[in-house]
Structure formats: structure tokens, C-alpha cells
Design a protein around this motif. Sequence first.
Motif, PDB file in Angstrom:
ATOM      1  N   ASP A  33      39.740  48.068  39.718  1.00  0.00           N
ATOM      2  CA  ASP A  33      39.801  46.731  39.154  1.00  0.00           C
ATOM      3  C   ASP A  33      38.501  46.409  38.408  1.00  0.00           C
ATOM      4  O   ASP A  33      37.422  46.463  39.007  1.00  0.00           O
ATOM      5  N   PRO A  34      38.561  46.081  37.112  1.00  0.00           N
ATOM      6  CA  PRO A  34      37.348  45.829  36.333  1.00  0.00           C
ATOM      7  C   PRO A  34      36.487  44.700  36.890  1.00  0.00           C
ATOM      8  O   PRO A  34      35.262  44.801  36.945  1.00  0.00           O
ATOM      9  N   GLY A  35      37.131  43.602  37.311  1.00  0.00           N
ATOM     10  CA  GLY A  35      36.377  42.479  37.854  1.00  0.00           C
ATOM     11  C   GLY A  35      35.645  42.860  39.125  1.00  0.00           C
ATOM     12  O   GLY A  35      34.486  42.468  39.343  1.00  0.00           O
ATOM     13  N   GLU A  63      33.764  49.162  30.267  1.00  0.00           N
ATOM     14  CA  GLU A  63      34.940  48.419  29.839  1.00  0.00           C
ATOM     15  C   GLU A  63      34.553  46.930  29.734  1.00  0.00           C
ATOM     16  O   GLU A  63      33.767  46.431  30.542  1.00  0.00           O
ATOM     17  N   PRO A  64      35.042  46.204  28.723  1.00  0.00           N
ATOM     18  CA  PRO A  64      34.612  44.819  28.488  1.00  0.00           C
ATOM     19  C   PRO A  64      34.664  43.899  29.714  1.00  0.00           C
ATOM     20  O   PRO A  64      33.745  43.114  29.938  1.00  0.00           O
ATOM     21  N   LYS A  65      35.735  43.984  30.505  1.00  0.00           N
ATOM     22  CA  LYS A  65      35.835  43.103  31.673  1.00  0.00           C
ATOM     23  C   LYS A  65      34.787  43.452  32.725  1.00  0.00           C
ATOM     24  O   LYS A  65      34.291  42.574  33.429  1.00  0.00           O
ATOM     25  N   VAL A  66      34.441  44.737  32.834  1.00  0.00           N
ATOM     26  CA  VAL A  66      33.399  45.148  33.778  1.00  0.00           C
ATOM     27  C   VAL A  66      32.051  44.611  33.300  1.00  0.00           C
ATOM     28  O   VAL A  66      31.251  44.086  34.091  1.00  0.00           O
ATOM     29  N   ARG A  68      31.497  42.018  31.482  1.00  0.00           N
ATOM     30  CA  ARG A  68      31.465  40.565  31.644  1.00  0.00           C
ATOM     31  C   ARG A  68      31.153  40.201  33.094  1.00  0.00           C
ATOM     32  O   ARG A  68      30.322  39.336  33.372  1.00  0.00           O
ATOM     33  N   ALA A  69      31.823  40.858  34.031  1.00  0.00           N
ATOM     34  CA  ALA A  69      31.606  40.542  35.452  1.00  0.00           C
ATOM     35  C   ALA A  69      30.237  41.017  35.926  1.00  0.00           C
ATOM     36  O   ALA A  69      29.666  40.449  36.854  1.00  0.00           O
TER      37      ALA A  69
END
Length: 236
Positions: A33-35, A63-66, A68-69
Amino acid sequence: GIFSKPDYAKVACPAAQLTHSLPMVLICDNIRDPGNLGTILRSAAGAGCEKVLLTKGCVDPWEPKVLRAGMGAHFRVPIVANLDWESLPKELPAGTQVCVADNRDAGARTEPEPMGSAAAAPGAVKPKPKARPAEDEDADGTGGAGVAALAAQCYYESWARAPVAVVVGGETQGVSAGALHLAASTGGKRLVIPVAPGVDSLNSAIAAGILLFEGKRQLGASRQREHERQQFPAVG
């Protein structure tokens, strides 16, 4: 902006981060899960981990979501990705003891299954022989494998001695057979985070945060005791 993925060996972390880093490595085992991964990287940077190792099967850390989190954690702690269990030990300091997150009874021992068998749920594992294949994650768990039985203990009991590594697995399948084998070969332990009855497990990012900051506390206490011994050596 579009940038090429950095080479971790060439990334210079801030001096303040390096000064406060601890002899503690985080190993992410099949975190999809990226988040969750981004949050875990943020916790690793906050706790002062020396580095973070990602096994094959983890989501791409860039990965962009990773990103960001992670909130900038990517540039504060070295991240080595796409490792298999054969090459991963080369990234660990000599003498590292590897501990795995698990949620089974702290009084029980786990007889690791043969390599290749399915792993159990992460941070908090269901006592099932096999876990169903999964996509989402949900704990700090374990299942799987090793060479010898792994003793279990509550996470707040003494376990962090330098250098140390902590493995956190994906929530559905938990840590893999390779993780348990590595822990067994280094004299590691299963770390249990007790939860209230009826609660199946913790989210893998939450479990990682709890274990990393407890490891930070224990390593800090050891450093303080060593400092006091050097300042006030025993007489006689």
C-alpha cells in the motif's frame, strides 16, 4: 517536475539527520500500500533509522502516493529497494540481530515453516497456518519460516541492542518465510504488540511506528547507561 530516481548511494542526507541516526535498520517486507509505505518511511526518518531496506514485492518507494505520504522522508534516510532475501544481509551492519513484528501470544514460540510457505498477518497475526493472498495491509505480523523456533516477547521488553533491524510485513500475509529465516539465523525475536480482545491486528504503518520508537527509546537508554559507566567507573 520530472526527475530520474535518485541513487541512494549518492544521496547525501542532512548532517543533522546523520548525527542523530541510530544503529537501527527497518526492513519492509512486501508492503504494497503506497500510503502505508510512505507513512512508514516518515516514521523511520523520525525515529532516526540508519537506513530502510525494501524487499521485492514492496510498492515502488518513488511512486507519487508514497512520496506524498513520506513528506520528505525519502531525502532524510537512505532507502534501498528491490532486495531479495539472499542479498539483503549484505546491506546490514555486521552482527545485526533481526527482529520481526508479530501479534501472536508472547508466551509462545514459532516453529518457522519451510521457505516458500505462506506467511501470516503482519503486525498482528491471525493464528492460521496460512493466510489468503492479499492486496491491502493491516498489521505488523508474521507467519512463515525460519531455521529454529523464534521466541516471542512484548515489544516493550528489552530487545534493541546495537545493531538491530526490525522487519514489518504487509498486513494480509505478514512477514515472509525469508524474514523469519533471517531472524532465526541472527538470534532474533518476534515482537508482539498486545491489543484488546476482539481486535485482529494493527495497521502495518502504526505497528512500525510503535516498534521503531520503542527501539529508539531502548537504544537511547543503553547509550545513556554506557555513558554513565564511562563517567563513573565501578570502584574495586
